[in-house]
Design an enzyme around this catalytic site. Sequence first.
Site, PDB file in Angstrom:
ATOM      1  N   LYS B  67       0.798  -1.229   0.000  1.00 58.08           N
ATOM      2  CA  LYS B  67       0.000   0.000   0.000  1.00 58.08           C
ATOM      3  C   LYS B  67       0.831   1.280   0.000  1.00 58.08           C
ATOM      4  O   LYS B  67       0.394   2.312  -0.502  1.00 58.08           O
ATOM      5  CB  LYS B  67      -0.939   0.015   1.204  1.00 58.08           C
ATOM      6  N   GLU B  89      -9.900   5.650   3.397  1.00 60.10           N
ATOM      7  CA  GLU B  89     -10.656   4.540   3.956  1.00 60.10           C
ATOM      8  C   GLU B  89      -9.671   3.412   4.220  1.00 60.10           C
ATOM      9  O   GLU B  89      -8.593   3.379   3.629  1.00 60.10           O
ATOM     10  CB  GLU B  89     -11.716   4.062   2.951  1.00 60.10           C
ATOM     11  N   SER B 356       1.610  -9.777  -0.721  1.00 58.91           N
ATOM     12  CA  SER B 356       1.361  -8.332  -0.718  1.00 58.91           C
ATOM     13  C   SER B 356       1.543  -7.682   0.652  1.00 58.91           C
ATOM     14  O   SER B 356       1.815  -6.493   0.749  1.00 58.91           O
ATOM     15  CB  SER B 356      -0.053  -8.047  -1.228  1.00 58.91           C
TER      16      SER B 356
END
Lengths: 262, 373
Positions: B67, B89, B356
């Site tokens: 991210k 969010e 990830s």
Amino acid sequence: MPLAFHKKPALVVYVTCGDPDLATTREIVLAAIAAGADVIELGVPFSDPVADGPVIQRASERALKHGTSLAQVLTLAAEVREHAQSTGLIIFSYLNPILRMGMEKFCKVARAAGVDGTLVTDLPVEEAGEYLRAMRAHDLAPVFLAAPTSPDERLRRIAEVSRGFVYAVSRTGVTGQRQQLADDARKLVKRLRRVTKLPIALGFGISTAEQFAEVSEFADGVVVGSAIVETVERNRGREAAAVGELVGKLLAVNSQPAAVAR
Amino acid sequence: MAALDELEREYARAKRDKKFQARLTELLTTYAGRPTPLFFARRLTQKLGGAKIYLKREDLLHTGAHKINNCLGQGLLVERMGKHRVIAETGAGQHGVATATVCALMGFECVVYMGTEDMRRQELNVFRMRLLGAEVRGVSSGSCTLKDAINEAMRDWVTNVRTTHYLLGSVLGAHPYPTMVRDFHRVIGREARAQILKAEGKLPAAIIACVGGGSNAIGIFYDFLNDKKVRLIGVEAGGRGEKLGEHAARFRGGSPGVLQGTYSYVLQDSGGQIALTHSVSAGLDYPSIGPEHAALRDSGRAEYVPASDAEALAAVTLLARTEGIIPALESAHAVAEVVKRAPRMKKSEIVVVNVSGRGDKDIGIMRENLRID
């Protein structure tokens, strides 16, 4: 067509259909019309109402709990039309329930029900090509939201494709009541006047008779939504009567300009 | 719409701006820790007895997941646009933590919306965000998860649009978000492609990544799109059953629709109301999927399969014990697919799994769900 505003300012009343149930919504709408509402926006409850504040969110949740659907709202529209020939009827929905029904079918059923127009909250004019074609083919009026942050070019585009009236949003943000109307509102209406001859209704945050009177100085119509829905929420068992009283109050102050000259 | 137009223009300019790109690359290298390694999972390969398995280690990045790639990119855009307030969010909390981190780094005010159910599941990340100076606002509407957090962030954005940037964390939402977020994550696939060619002298037979909104998957897929022989496999949350509401497998139970400004596959009922979803992994627990994945699926270029809660949890233990890597529950869905697929592949074939994120944030859920003797 019934979407024309009969008096100035016209009163546009929004209700969330199916809260507390469809039979009551029908009574509420008829009471609002009897009390002087010119246009009714029949709100289709949606699971993810991103443009709405807490009041309409709660109403939508209640309406969805017992499965209120777009198809049912269209049936309700037909019933209302039987009783009210000269009131404007608008379906106010998010896009997905309409897509799910199918744009063509939606327009056909809406037209047959006597609906005058549609406002799709989350369909911006830039993406509305197919929608506009379907609306035109079925002689329905597309109504779009114009925001204070919309540049002139966008206002022009909205004015170009809107029918019936243009819905000016009084401020940035979601639906819900506010203490004061922003300067934004007056400026936006002025900017819209430059690009359209259509009547302009102002909405978002208008809940009191004083605000109604203030807005009527510069807009052709006033949309009252959350205040109506909250009245429904707070008056269990006498929803229609309470909404009728609220509508009466809003319109009464306006007819007595002295009362607002503070 | 005006804000989206502004963002689109600014991003188009930044994309061509060498200084912007250089600054981003520098931050990705010196702050986030790129490039991430491509690791040959020897023991897992032996155990499964088929294809050679490589792991792309996005879990080693600063803040613990891919991210940060997107947050650094959008953070630099916020600077360019002269805004000072950032909202986001978060589902699993990884995007929220990455956003809070970048806001601390760049000096922005930060508000993160998070479903109350996710706050419960991802308590540790809530604390991390607050420690970093962000305000975490609980959202208790709908399913109290990612979808509802996005609704609330969108409401905040339209209200405060003049001062605020919405740092959307996946390849979702209105244009330009899906394209822009993809571009910021392309670095994953670009690195992986060069790394596998260097290590093996050939391209992998398949790439596997989990798909919630789909940012890590599109990031690793993108630079392989023209390598037609490389199969691209996205793994959705199969949850605990096939009934609507029990999973988040949009391609199994969904149909085309519009949610939060995106036309894609959506889990919905016959009246067009958005369905509730379930996944043990908060980051995959979302009823729609990035529109580019929908296009890749419809064109047949990529394929999408579900992995259940139980399969993902089993994959956590397996990867922990064969390679000493505890993956995030999201990434564990990708590992679960390689567990099924690798044994059926030739030993000469290579498969790359995108890990990830790391599993630290999920330790609580793992403890609840795994019997460790």
